[in-house]
Design an enzyme around this catalytic site. Structure first.
Site, mmCIF file in Angstrom:
data_model
loop_
_atom_site.group_PDB
_atom_site.id
_atom_site.type_symbol
_atom_site.label_atom_id
_atom_site.label_comp_id
_atom_site.label_asym_id
_atom_site.label_seq_id
_atom_site.Cartn_x
_atom_site.Cartn_y
_atom_site.Cartn_z
ATOM 1 C CG HIS B 54 -2.231 5.280 2.989
ATOM 2 N ND1 HIS B 54 -3.261 5.243 3.889
ATOM 3 C CD2 HIS B 54 -1.644 4.055 3.061
ATOM 4 C CE1 HIS B 54 -3.313 4.066 4.483
ATOM 5 N NE2 HIS B 54 -2.333 3.326 4.002
ATOM 6 C CD GLU B 56 -5.775 9.015 0.872
ATOM 7 O OE1 GLU B 56 -4.761 8.287 0.767
ATOM 8 O OE2 GLU B 56 -6.893 8.585 1.216
ATOM 9 C CB ALA B 169 -3.583 -34.477 -29.277
ATOM 10 C CB ALA B 263 -8.677 -26.897 -8.929
#
Lengths: 325, 325
Positions: B54, B56, B169, B263
């Protein structure tokens, strides 16, 4: 003699005055004039509806005898030609005893084009020109487009969602943008001489296209419909985008829809884009722009330069100008 | 005791350190820690790849004996639970003799959730919390979304023309945006654990979806394809947007196309929009967004709040966040 910062400041005031006439002076340019003596305003003027009197004449009339020895700031080179509708402004400034004239932009009209400056200088008046010229060119955009391109200056307005839609697939389009953006768009309308929609938009929406801002109701531009077929009473019918050259307009606003926007862009007849963008997603809606004949993506680049952007409520306005090298 | 401005400044440094771990710490949060003694940095740390050690522990190891009496700035409440992979950070800070701990954001993990602060205070350490909390919430967005919503934080990237197109397109899409915008998008990729495209985009473009920035090549996220059917070697297949909850990812980037974007939006699984907007008009091109099931325009409003905007070369980045009241 004034310093550069002072000249720029007073010219800013003249430019603001010029905007007051926008949309009502055609075929004359909307000019602003302010007369300063001992660092105080003694006269202000702007081109009146219909194009006369000119800004200089209005400001000189207000200044009266105080014009003697004063400095006149004008956004466009004073005219040097006498018309049946009024005297040449250069002569008016000389007769009033103006000591110095500061000009933002030259007049390309062959009857003036430097002749106004020359006449002032011949009369012993000190002349400075080119002060805030770019801003003046924007105020005079329609007039300059007429002189250079033989047609009005065209602004295309688009009110879009983040994904570029102007309506749901169902056609629902009220509202994409909020009240601040709509009010701004109405102010832009007030600056136009002619406002155009496509036949499809006319038939579908029957838009009023008027200026609905308190105090500016009388400044609604002439309305036109693009496309074959009749025009409603009081409207102009335009067979093609190029037909704008045959009108009196200096400033034209194209309000859509997607087909009319594409027709003007395809003809390279759009000088400025006003994009009002709402922070919404529509998805699968009606796109704001139909086919403009673009074949290769690289040809889309380097055509538009961002000129301005600001928040209008939660919507964002972006202004782009056509790059014409 | 430090004043508020000093605390904010050092926390800014801790937040910058936290970002170094982004995209490589899942399922652990990317935390930053800086240890200050006598207004000098004596230790710096950030969550290491895989989630351990971590932040720390890294910072304390660097500080060594200098940690005694020092102040530790951490972007997330220190953990209070011992794991098989390491000791509790609260205990580590106590053992090192840290005198004061400044925390940006609380940990909602039921094993910590205030217990870290309580343990520090019980040991006589002064604790301040909530310093630059909003910024920490953005750095920890994926971790907090996991805790609150049981799924990763989802960013949808859209590279659009002014009129909302992602291609002509014909399908031509290289390039809409310029190199600065593309480099920024790659940096955003490096912060994600998982990057998703739709099946159509995969089949049409075979995108590499890697991070092509010098020094960050190793930080390419795991790739996934949305939609039924197989996934390429090394890719994950996702049957639906909701399947992201079953991955380890904290930060997810959806890169399109229009169907995948729709979606995720339809499922209300987009937390942040990154819109890279090029100053070009395409007209009649491929829209960036397919149908998202919007029925009434009013339902599109008040969903997105602009968080940030900046120019990237001639393109413009706008960042919107989903409003979740």
């Amino acid at each position: 003699m004034a310093d550069t910062a002072t000249d720029a400041r007073w010219m800013g005031a003249a430019l603001a005055l010029a905007e007051r006439g926008r949309g009502r002076t055609a075929p004359n340019p909307a000019v602003g004039c302010i007369i300063i003596r001992d660092d105080k305003i003694v006269g202000r003027g702007w081109t009146q509806p219909g194009g006369r009197p000119h800004a200089e004449a209005m400001a000189l009339a207000e200044a009266g005898g105080a014009a003697r020895g004063a400095t006149a700031y004008v956004t466009l080179e004073p005219c040097a030609h006498v018309s049946s509708r009024g005297p040449a402004c250069a002569d008016g400034l000389i007769a009033a005893g103006i000591a110095r004239v500061v000009i933002a932009h030259g007049d390309l009209d062959p009857r003036t084009n430097g002749a106004g400056i020359a006449r002032l200088e011949a009369a012993g008046i000190a002349v400075a020109s080119g002060v805030r010229r770019d801003e003046a060119a924007r105020t005079l955009a329609g007039f300059l487009a007429r002189q250079r391109l033989g047609r009005p200056f065209v602004t295309l307005k688009l009110g879009l969602s983040l994904d570029g839609c102007i309506a749901l697939a169902s056609g629902e389009s009220r509202w994409i943008t909020g009240p601040a953006a709509r009010a701004h768009a109405h102010l832009e309308r007030a600056r136009a001489d002619l406002i155009i929609v496509g036949r499809g938009t006319l038939d579908a929406d029957r838009p009023r296209l008027d200026v609905r801002l308190p105090g500016l109701e009388a400044r609604s531009p002439v309305r036109a419909v693009l496309g074959h077929g009749g025009a409603p009473d009081g409207w102009i019918g335009l067979d093609s985008p190029a037909a704008i050259a045959g009108t009196d307009a200096l400033d034209v606003m194209v309000e859509g829809g997607a087909g009319a926007a594409a027709a003007f862009l395809s003809a390279d007849l759009v000088d400025r884009l006003l994009i009002y963008r709402a922070p919404i997603l529509i998805g699968g809606g009606k796109p704001g722009l139909a086919d403009i004949g673009l074949v290769h993506l690289e040809d889309a680049h380097n055509r538009w330069r961002r000129h301005d952007a600001r928040m209008l409520g939660i919507d964002r306005l972006e202004v782009y100008e056509r790059v014409r090298e």
